[in-house]
Every structure is written in C-alpha cells, then in structure tokens.
Motif scaffolding. Structure first.
Motif, PDB file in Angstrom:
ATOM      1  N   GLU A 141      56.792  39.430  29.394  1.00  0.00           N
ATOM      2  CA  GLU A 141      56.574  38.991  27.818  1.00  0.00           C
ATOM      3  C   GLU A 141      56.070  37.384  27.727  1.00  0.00           C
ATOM      4  O   GLU A 141      55.486  37.129  26.624  1.00  0.00           O
ATOM      5  N   ASP A 142      56.616  36.577  28.765  1.00  0.00           N
ATOM      6  CA  ASP A 142      56.110  35.410  28.502  1.00  0.00           C
ATOM      7  C   ASP A 142      55.136  34.822  29.682  1.00  0.00           C
ATOM      8  O   ASP A 142      54.732  33.625  29.603  1.00  0.00           O
ATOM      9  N   GLU A 143      54.522  35.820  30.507  1.00  0.00           N
ATOM     10  CA  GLU A 143      53.722  35.201  31.526  1.00  0.00           C
ATOM     11  C   GLU A 143      52.390  34.680  30.876  1.00  0.00           C
ATOM     12  O   GLU A 143      51.822  35.417  29.845  1.00  0.00           O
ATOM     13  N   TYR A 144      52.044  33.894  31.581  1.00  0.00           N
ATOM     14  CA  TYR A 144      50.653  33.210  31.094  1.00  0.00           C
ATOM     15  C   TYR A 144      49.375  34.157  31.108  1.00  0.00           C
ATOM     16  O   TYR A 144      48.637  34.168  30.052  1.00  0.00           O
ATOM     17  N   LYS A 145      49.318  34.870  32.133  1.00  0.00           N
ATOM     18  CA  LYS A 145      48.282  36.191  32.134  1.00  0.00           C
ATOM     19  C   LYS A 145      48.828  37.122  32.834  1.00  0.00           C
ATOM     20  O   LYS A 145      49.813  36.903  33.474  1.00  0.00           O
ATOM     21  N   ASP A 146      48.388  38.308  32.695  1.00  0.00           N
ATOM     22  CA  ASP A 146      48.950  39.535  33.386  1.00  0.00           C
ATOM     23  C   ASP A 146      48.903  39.776  34.648  1.00  0.00           C
ATOM     24  O   ASP A 146      48.170  39.113  35.430  1.00  0.00           O
ATOM     25  N   GLY A 147      50.465  40.002  35.111  1.00  0.00           N
ATOM     26  CA  GLY A 147      50.851  40.146  36.519  1.00  0.00           C
ATOM     27  C   GLY A 147      51.286  38.696  37.179  1.00  0.00           C
ATOM     28  O   GLY A 147      51.902  38.845  38.060  1.00  0.00           O
ATOM     29  N   LEU A 148      51.249  37.652  36.410  1.00  0.00           N
ATOM     30  CA  LEU A 148      51.761  36.351  36.955  1.00  0.00           C
ATOM     31  C   LEU A 148      53.274  36.261  37.179  1.00  0.00           C
ATOM     32  O   LEU A 148      53.628  35.493  37.927  1.00  0.00           O
ATOM     33  N   HIS A 149      53.746  37.050  36.542  1.00  0.00           N
ATOM     34  CA  HIS A 149      55.279  37.030  36.548  1.00  0.00           C
ATOM     35  C   HIS A 149      55.954  37.592  37.740  1.00  0.00           C
ATOM     36  O   HIS A 149      56.910  37.375  38.348  1.00  0.00           O
TER      37      HIS A 149
ATOM     38  N   CYS B 137      44.617  25.568  35.925  1.00  0.00           N
ATOM     39  CA  CYS B 137      44.060  26.097  37.334  1.00  0.00           C
ATOM     40  C   CYS B 137      44.061  27.715  37.186  1.00  0.00           C
ATOM     41  O   CYS B 137      43.118  28.180  37.978  1.00  0.00           O
ATOM     42  N   VAL B 138      44.914  28.050  36.539  1.00  0.00           N
ATOM     43  CA  VAL B 138      44.643  29.610  36.164  1.00  0.00           C
ATOM     44  C   VAL B 138      43.447  30.078  35.758  1.00  0.00           C
ATOM     45  O   VAL B 138      42.845  30.842  36.166  1.00  0.00           O
ATOM     46  N   ASP B 139      43.106  29.047  34.849  1.00  0.00           N
ATOM     47  CA  ASP B 139      41.875  29.534  34.068  1.00  0.00           C
ATOM     48  C   ASP B 139      40.639  29.273  34.999  1.00  0.00           C
ATOM     49  O   ASP B 139      39.493  29.836  34.671  1.00  0.00           O
ATOM     50  N   GLU B 140      40.597  28.227  35.655  1.00  0.00           N
ATOM     51  CA  GLU B 140      39.583  27.362  36.491  1.00  0.00           C
ATOM     52  C   GLU B 140      39.029  28.176  37.765  1.00  0.00           C
ATOM     53  O   GLU B 140      37.920  28.438  38.151  1.00  0.00           O
ATOM     54  N   TYR B 141      40.328  28.566  38.411  1.00  0.00           N
ATOM     55  CA  TYR B 141      40.127  29.129  39.925  1.00  0.00           C
ATOM     56  C   TYR B 141      39.936  30.642  40.129  1.00  0.00           C
ATOM     57  O   TYR B 141      40.457  31.217  39.094  1.00  0.00           O
ATOM     58  N   LYS B 142      39.392  31.264  40.865  1.00  0.00           N
ATOM     59  CA  LYS B 142      39.006  32.661  40.998  1.00  0.00           C
ATOM     60  C   LYS B 142      40.319  33.356  41.571  1.00  0.00           C
ATOM     61  O   LYS B 142      40.387  34.404  41.174  1.00  0.00           O
ATOM     62  N   THR B 143      40.944  32.524  42.530  1.00  0.00           N
ATOM     63  CA  THR B 143      42.068  33.606  42.998  1.00  0.00           C
ATOM     64  C   THR B 143      43.294  32.439  43.096  1.00  0.00           C
ATOM     65  O   THR B 143      43.097  31.058  43.296  1.00  0.00           O
TER      66      THR B 143
ATOM     67  N   PRO C 238      42.071  37.362  38.166  1.00  0.00           N
ATOM     68  CA  PRO C 238      41.804  37.800  36.699  1.00  0.00           C
ATOM     69  C   PRO C 238      41.623  39.319  36.808  1.00  0.00           C
ATOM     70  O   PRO C 238      42.055  40.045  35.818  1.00  0.00           O
ATOM     71  N   GLU C 239      40.783  39.860  37.631  1.00  0.00           N
ATOM     72  CA  GLU C 239      40.376  41.031  37.605  1.00  0.00           C
ATOM     73  C   GLU C 239      41.232  42.213  38.120  1.00  0.00           C
ATOM     74  O   GLU C 239      41.660  43.198  37.508  1.00  0.00           O
ATOM     75  N   ARG C 240      41.923  41.878  39.140  1.00  0.00           N
ATOM     76  CA  ARG C 240      42.668  42.897  39.793  1.00  0.00           C
ATOM     77  C   ARG C 240      44.364  42.453  39.828  1.00  0.00           C
ATOM     78  O   ARG C 240      45.327  43.104  40.096  1.00  0.00           O
ATOM     79  N   HIS C 241      44.457  41.224  39.031  1.00  0.00           N
ATOM     80  CA  HIS C 241      46.194  40.906  38.664  1.00  0.00           C
ATOM     81  C   HIS C 241      46.942  40.654  40.129  1.00  0.00           C
ATOM     82  O   HIS C 241      46.251  40.253  41.079  1.00  0.00           O
ATOM     83  N   PHE C 242      48.091  41.219  40.244  1.00  0.00           N
ATOM     84  CA  PHE C 242      48.683  40.999  41.368  1.00  0.00           C
ATOM     85  C   PHE C 242      48.577  41.813  42.497  1.00  0.00           C
ATOM     86  O   PHE C 242      48.287  43.023  42.349  1.00  0.00           O
ATOM     87  N   GLU C 243      48.665  41.173  43.671  1.00  0.00           N
ATOM     88  CA  GLU C 243      48.384  42.320  45.039  1.00  0.00           C
ATOM     89  C   GLU C 243      49.300  41.319  46.059  1.00  0.00           C
ATOM     90  O   GLU C 243      49.379  40.085  46.252  1.00  0.00           O
TER      91      GLU C 243
END
Length: 237
Positions: free
Chosen positions: A83-91, A33-39, A211-216
């Motif tokens: 270090e182990d997050e799937y993509k930047d900012g997900l931790h 879902c992280v890969d397939e959805y926009k938000t 994916p573009e703006r990471h965590f908010e």
C-alpha cells in the motif's frame, strides 16, 4: 567574573529538527535514485571493512550510487507494504533489509554487476568476536621473525615465551585458536602479529528490482546451497 565560552545553552529542539531533516533528505535521495537508475540491488556485507567498501564505491562511482547502514530509513523510502511502496515490488526489498546490508542503484548491465561481486573477495585480519574456521598452532621453539623487544608483549598476550640468547622462544606448543572459536581480543591481536588473515570481506547480492520486471531474487541465490566447510588445521613452526 567573565562568562566562560563553554557555558552556552544548546537547543535540543534544533538538534532533533536537524536529525529529522537529514532523514527526510535521505528518503528523498533514495526515491530520486529509484526514478533515475535502471536497476536496484539489495546486498549484504560480510566482515565489513570501510577501506574495502570505499574501493567498491570507486569502481562504480560513474554509474552507480550506494546507500548503506540505515535500514529503517531505506525501508521507509522504498515502502514497507504494497500500500505504501514507492513503486511496485519495492516493499519486497524492504523486507530483506536486516543486518549489515544496503542498496545499490546502478545503470551498469545487470550481469556485469553480478559477475563483479561474485569475484570480489578479499582476506583481512579477523576481529574480536569473529568465528574462525581454522586451527592455528605455534610449535615449541624460536620465533625468529619477532624482534627480542616484543617478548614482554607476546608473554602478556598469553604466549609461553622466554628470551634465549636474544631470541624469543616458545618453551611449549601454543594453540592460538581452534576452529569454531569466537576470537578474543588477545587472539585477534596474536593472529595479526602472525599476519594470519582469517576473515573474508565480501558483498553478496540478495535481490534486484527494475521498473519493468519489478522484484527478483538474484539468480545466484536461487540455486546456491551452503556447503559446510571442513575445519582445517595449520601448525606454524
């Protein structure tokens, strides 16, 4: 003597393996879902009601997916550290997975999602343990909306009742609950019989990730201040 059909050996190793496989499957589903959805939104739920949450799922079933109630597994899927997050900012999402919360993956415009949840609030009956912010009092006199056959049940719940000419009657005022009370099972039952809905089901968006703006942090939570509510009192005739 024939062997009972209930007398069967159960392999605990198989049970554990199945549980582990389900956890792995959940981790994989979240990462897909992280890969397939926009938000991605992280949300919390107040006064959870399954039927009302199903209503939300139905509203978003065409363009969204929800994961709810397995915080540890969701955190592992996203990653707990940089270090182990799937993509930047997900931790940063993982750190906020505490209590009744979940993840919502969606392709719907961000502002539409935020507006929907800001307006989605539904009243429901409060359950035992819920802290109420209202005082509910029943006045001395007849309770004509109850059939006479309920008098023993009401008396068992603690109400000072008696039958007068076939009508359930309170022979003194009765305080059902006071603002600040954590409801007992009996109080919760009385309020339901009186059709008093003192709980509000709501979903609050806490944070978002793209994916573009990471965590908010969701915009509404940045400036929203919690204003203490003034307890109100209601006297039911």
């Amino acid at each position: 003597m024939p062997k009972s059909k209930r007398d069967k050996d159960v392999s605990l190793t198989k049970v554990k393996k199945k549980t582990k496989e389900s956890k792995v499957s959940l981790v994989e589903a979240i990462r897909v879902c992280v890969d397939e959805y926009k938000t991605l939104f992280m949300f919390t739920v107040e006064n959870m009601r399954t039927t009302k949450f199903v209503q939300i799922r139905q509203e978003f079933k065409r363009d969204s997916r929800f994961f709810f109630g397995k915080n540890n597994i969701m955190a592992i899927a996203l990653g707990r550290t940089p270090e182990d997050e799937y993509k930047d900012g997900l931790h940063k999402i993982s750190k906020r997975l505490v209590g009744q919360c979940g993840l919502m993956f969606t392709n719907r415009p961000i502002n539409d999602v935020i507006e929907y949840f800001a307006n989605f609030k539904e009243r429901d009956y409060a359950r035992a343990g819920h802290e109420v912010d209202e005082t509910i009092t029943l006045s001395e006199g007849p309770l004509e909306h109850f059939p006479f056959s309920m008098e023993p049940q009401l008396r068992k719940l603690g109400l000072p009742t008696q039958l007068q000419k076939g009508v359930i009657t309170l022979y003194s005022d009765f305080v059902v609950c006071t603002a600040g009370d954590k409801l007992t099972p009996d109080q919760s039952r009385i309020l339901k019989l009186l059709e008093k809905t003192l709980a509000t089901f709501r979903v609050t968006l806490i944070a978002q990730w793209t994916p573009e703006r990471h965590f908010e942090v969701v915009g509404a939570t940045k400036t929203k201040s919690k204003v203490p509510r003034t307890p109100t009192a209601h006297k039911t005739p």
